[in-house]
Each structure stands twice: as C-alpha cells, then as structure tokens.
Design an enzyme around this catalytic site. Sequence first.
Site, short mmCIF file in Angstrom:
data_model
loop_
_atom_site.label_atom_id
_atom_site.label_comp_id
_atom_site.label_asym_id
_atom_site.label_seq_id
_atom_site.Cartn_x
_atom_site.Cartn_y
_atom_site.Cartn_z
N SER A 83 37.70 -105.09 30.34
CA SER A 83 37.16 -106.34 29.83
C SER A 83 35.68 -106.13 29.54
CB SER A 83 37.33 -107.44 30.89
OG SER A 83 36.58 -108.59 30.57
N TYR A 96 35.84 -110.32 39.80
CA TYR A 96 36.53 -109.88 38.58
C TYR A 96 35.74 -108.76 37.91
CZ TYR A 96 38.76 -110.06 34.00
OH TYR A 96 39.42 -109.73 32.84
#
Length: 113
Positions: A83, A96
């Site tokens: 990501s 995350y």
Amino acid sequence: MSCIIWREGSEIEKGAEEVAAIDEPLEAIVNCAGVMSIQPLGEITEDEIKRVMSTNVKSAILLVSNLADRIKKDGTDIVNVASTVGLKGYVDQAVYGASKWAMRGLVPTYRSS
C-alpha cells in the site's frame, strides 16, 4: 485454488500442504490478504497489533517459508501487495503502516534467499 486467508500457523501449514500437492508448477504466489487498522496513538491495543500483523504479515512469511523448497524448484514468482501506507506515514495508521512496511521489506529478503 480458492482464495483463503490463513492467519494462524496450523491453518497456514495446512494451506501450504494443499498448495504443494498441486501437480503443475507454481507460477506465482500472490500475498494480498490484508486488514485495515485506523487507531490513534494512545488507543492502539495488543489485540489490534496481533490481528493486523497476523493477517498482513505473518501469513505471507509462513506461507512462503513452508513452500520455500517448492518455490525454488519451480522458480515461482512472489508478489506481495502492499500500500502507499508502506511508503509514507498516514495519521492514525501506525499498525497498518507498519504491516505494509514489513511487506515491502520481505521482497529483498526473499530475493536474497
């Protein structure tokens, strides 16, 4: 093969056995399972860290580790989906973000192994 998210060691080992039993060469493994976590610093819990890291990182490491001999034999490509959070920090995404940085860090390690 169907898409299954394996989070725990025994699930991952069983999944690796199923994959290893495939007669055709393994052309690619795509590690793309992921869960999001948005928690402000000061509110992050150990359970949240375990949940995110187990799904986003541990499962990928253990799957590749359990299939290492087969991957080398077949010349399997490994794709880790990360990501942009693995490139720069975002507010309230410490856990995350750490998991996505870890996925990026696996690439040179796999390559050198």
